[in-house]
Design an enzyme around this catalytic site. Structure first.
Site, PDB file in Angstrom:
ATOM      1  N   GLY A  32       0.887  -1.221   0.184  1.00 52.75           N
ATOM      2  CA  GLY A  32      -0.095   0.051  -0.075  1.00 52.75           C
ATOM      3  C   GLY A  32       0.871   1.177   0.029  1.00 52.75           C
ATOM      4  N   LEU A  33       0.313   2.153  -0.224  1.00 51.25           N
ATOM      5  CA  LEU A  33       0.878   3.668  -0.294  1.00 51.25           C
ATOM      6  C   LEU A  33       1.774   4.222   1.069  1.00 51.25           C
ATOM      7  CD1 LEU A  33      -1.894   5.913  -1.719  1.00 51.25           C
ATOM      8  CD2 LEU A  33       0.031   5.183  -2.938  1.00 51.25           C
ATOM      9  N   SER A  34       2.825   4.745   0.841  1.00 48.33           N
ATOM     10  CA  SER A  34       3.498   5.441   2.120  1.00 48.33           C
ATOM     11  C   SER A  34       2.406   6.087   3.014  1.00 48.33           C
ATOM     12  CB  SER A  34       4.488   6.249   1.820  1.00 48.33           C
ATOM     13  OG  SER A  34       5.092   6.692   2.875  1.00 48.33           O
ATOM     14  N   ALA A  35       2.463   5.663   4.357  1.00 44.91           N
ATOM     15  CA  ALA A  35       1.681   6.085   5.363  1.00 44.91           C
ATOM     16  C   ALA A  35       0.084   5.451   5.450  1.00 44.91           C
ATOM     17  CB  ALA A  35       1.506   7.533   5.386  1.00 44.91           C
ATOM     18  N   SER A  36       0.119   4.377   4.482  1.00 48.80           N
ATOM     19  CA  SER A  36      -1.299   3.663   4.627  1.00 48.80           C
ATOM     20  C   SER A  36      -1.461   2.840   5.856  1.00 48.80           C
ATOM     21  CB  SER A  36      -1.468   2.888   3.198  1.00 48.80           C
ATOM     22  OG  SER A  36      -0.362   1.839   3.415  1.00 48.80           O
ATOM     23  N   GLY A  37      -0.596   2.490   6.447  1.00 51.62           N
ATOM     24  CA  GLY A  37      -0.492   1.839   7.831  1.00 51.62           C
ATOM     25  C   GLY A  37       0.193   0.558   7.972  1.00 51.62           C
ATOM     26  N   LYS A  38       0.958   0.198   6.754  1.00 53.11           N
ATOM     27  CA  LYS A  38       1.636  -1.172   6.890  1.00 53.11           C
ATOM     28  C   LYS A  38       2.364  -1.465   7.899  1.00 53.11           C
ATOM     29  CE  LYS A  38       3.837   0.071   2.901  1.00 53.11           C
ATOM     30  NZ  LYS A  38       3.263   1.311   2.932  1.00 53.11           N
ATOM     31  N   SER A  39       3.495  -0.623   8.392  1.00 58.80           N
ATOM     32  CA  SER A  39       4.022  -0.855   9.555  1.00 58.80           C
ATOM     33  C   SER A  39       3.368  -0.796  10.828  1.00 58.80           C
ATOM     34  CB  SER A  39       5.472   0.247   9.650  1.00 58.80           C
ATOM     35  OG  SER A  39       6.219   0.025   8.377  1.00 58.80           O
ATOM     36  N   SER A 106       5.967  -1.920  -2.122  1.00 59.68           N
ATOM     37  CA  SER A 106       5.828  -2.950  -3.401  1.00 59.68           C
ATOM     38  C   SER A 106       4.846  -2.463  -4.253  1.00 59.68           C
ATOM     39  CB  SER A 106       5.576  -4.196  -2.847  1.00 59.68           C
ATOM     40  OG  SER A 106       4.563  -4.402  -1.765  1.00 59.68           O
TER      41      SER A 106
HETATM   42  N1  ATP Z   1      -6.357   2.588  10.668  1.00 58.04           N
HETATM   43  C1  ATP Z   1      -5.147   2.753  10.724  1.00 58.04           C
HETATM   44  N2  ATP Z   1      -4.095   1.700  10.538  1.00 58.04           N
HETATM   45  C2  ATP Z   1      -2.836   2.008  10.386  1.00 58.04           C
HETATM   46  N3  ATP Z   1      -2.431   3.252  10.661  1.00 58.04           N
HETATM   47  C3  ATP Z   1      -3.103   4.377  11.037  1.00 58.04           C
HETATM   48  C4  ATP Z   1      -4.440   4.126  10.909  1.00 58.04           C
HETATM   49  N4  ATP Z   1      -5.164   5.057  11.244  1.00 58.04           N
HETATM   50  C5  ATP Z   1      -4.101   5.964  11.394  1.00 58.04           C
HETATM   51  N5  ATP Z   1      -3.029   5.596  11.352  1.00 58.04           N
HETATM   52  C6  ATP Z   1      -1.670   6.244  11.238  1.00 58.04           C
HETATM   53  O1  ATP Z   1      -0.979   6.240  10.037  1.00 58.04           O
HETATM   54  C7  ATP Z   1       0.262   6.286  10.139  1.00 58.04           C
HETATM   55  C8  ATP Z   1       0.656   5.100   9.187  1.00 58.04           C
HETATM   56  O2  ATP Z   1       2.107   4.936   9.266  1.00 58.04           O
HETATM   57  P1  ATP Z   1       2.809   3.860   8.707  1.00 58.04           P
HETATM   58  O3  ATP Z   1       4.462   4.001   9.345  1.00 58.04           O
HETATM   59  O4  ATP Z   1       2.352   2.526   9.654  1.00 58.04           O
HETATM   60  O5  ATP Z   1       2.800   3.735   7.413  1.00 58.04           O
HETATM   61  P2  ATP Z   1       3.429   2.724   6.249  1.00 58.04           P
HETATM   62  O6  ATP Z   1       2.411   2.191   5.210  1.00 58.04           O
HETATM   63  O7  ATP Z   1       4.222   1.759   7.023  1.00 58.04           O
HETATM   64  O8  ATP Z   1       4.272   3.790   5.312  1.00 58.04           O
HETATM   65  P3  ATP Z   1       5.924   3.464   4.580  1.00 58.04           P
HETATM   66  O9  ATP Z   1       5.450   2.915   3.248  1.00 58.04           O
HETATM   67  O10 ATP Z   1       6.203   5.076   4.482  1.00 58.04           O
HETATM   68  O11 ATP Z   1       6.520   2.809   5.785  1.00 58.04           O
HETATM   69  C9  ATP Z   1       0.694   6.128  11.715  1.00 58.04           C
HETATM   70  O12 ATP Z   1       0.971   7.505  11.856  1.00 58.04           O
HETATM   71  C10 ATP Z   1      -0.634   5.594  12.158  1.00 58.04           C
HETATM   72  O13 ATP Z   1      -0.702   5.937  13.549  1.00 58.04           O
HETATM   73 MG    MG Z   2       6.622   1.510   7.127  1.00 55.92          MG
END
Ligand code: ATP
Ligand code: MG
Length: 203
Positions: A32-39, A106
């Site tokens: 998913g997109l960056s900041a979508s919540g994967k980590s 990815s």
């Molecule tokens: N339902 C949700 N699930 C996951 N994260 C959420 C949700 N709602 C809000 N958030 C917030 O969104 C942000 C997601 O950041 P995270 O680092 O998990 O994204 P990511 O997909 O891993 O991005 P990247 O590809 O840049 O590593 C966090 O600050 C988290 O607290």
């Molecule tokens: Mg991440």
């Protein structure tokens, strides 16, 4: 390409290993997109499974780039190689009866399909569970926990997924989670329910 190499099989089959350790391996591939919540989801899921006394291990984008993939940049060939190695490593973890949880943007279908095919071509096939961690661009951009979207909009990061590089959404993911509608605990619950239904973990 190495030559003069011969695969050395183990004395314990995958089925036997699963029985001895009382656990089946699988790869849960978050995309998913960056900041979508994967980590965030990967971390919560790993914690949940470990508390249930199940072996789970997270492979996360940035962390892997500090070590295994520190020789790789962000050009097209390096991105493909980054995901190929993660696919191979997640397969090794799942072959060791661990639930491997990967958290990488990815963005390309072809790369994810390669990772999937490594698992499905293996004999016996290893479950590959693609999880589309989905939220609209305006939502992830407003979250922007690492300030990356701001930099990408300012032209400071080139080829940034969703802004100046494509994200190819999964066509038929095993699981689709809208993180603008479901919270982190809800996302973990959805994945755990799927694992239970597939008899990958005890209900
Ligand atoms: N339902 C949700 N699930 C996951 N994260 C959420 C949700 N709602 C809000 N958030 C917030 O969104 C942000 C997601 O950041 P995270 O680092 O998990 O994204 P990511 O997909 O891993 O991005 P990247 O590809 O840049 O590593 C966090 O600050 C988290 O607290
Ligand atoms: Mg991440």
């Amino acid at each position: 390409m190495a030559t003069n190499i011969t695969f050395h099989p183990g004395a314990v089959t995958e089925d036997e290993r699963n029985q001895l350790l009382n656990q089946k391996g699988a790869t849960i591939w978050l995309t998913g997109l960056s900041a979508s919540g994967k980590s965030t989801i990967a971390t919560a899921l790993e914690q949940h499974l470990l508390h249930k006394k199940l072996h789970a291990y997270r492979l996360d984008g940035d962390n892997i780039r500090f070590g295994l993939n520190k020789d790789l940049g962000f050009d097209q060939a390096s991105r493909v190689e980054n995901i190929r190695r993660i696919g191979e490593v997640s397969l090794l973890f799942s072959l060791s009866s661990t639930i491997a949880i990967t958290a990488f943007i990815s963005p390309y279908i072809s790369d994810r399909e390669l990772a999937r095919s490594l698992h499905e071509k293996h004999s016996p096939a290893i479950p590959f569970i693609e999880v589309y961690v989905d939220a609209p661009l305006d939502v992830v951009e407003s979250r922007d926990p690492k300030g990356l979207y701001k930099k990408a909009r300012a032209g400071e990061i080139k080829d940034f997924t969703g802004i100046s590089a494509p994200y190819e959404a999964p066509v038929k993911p095993e699981i689709h989670i809208r993180t603008d509608q479901v919270d982190v605990a809800g996302a973990v619950e959805i994945i755990v329910k799927y694992l239970e239904e597939q008899s990958l973990i005890p209900a």
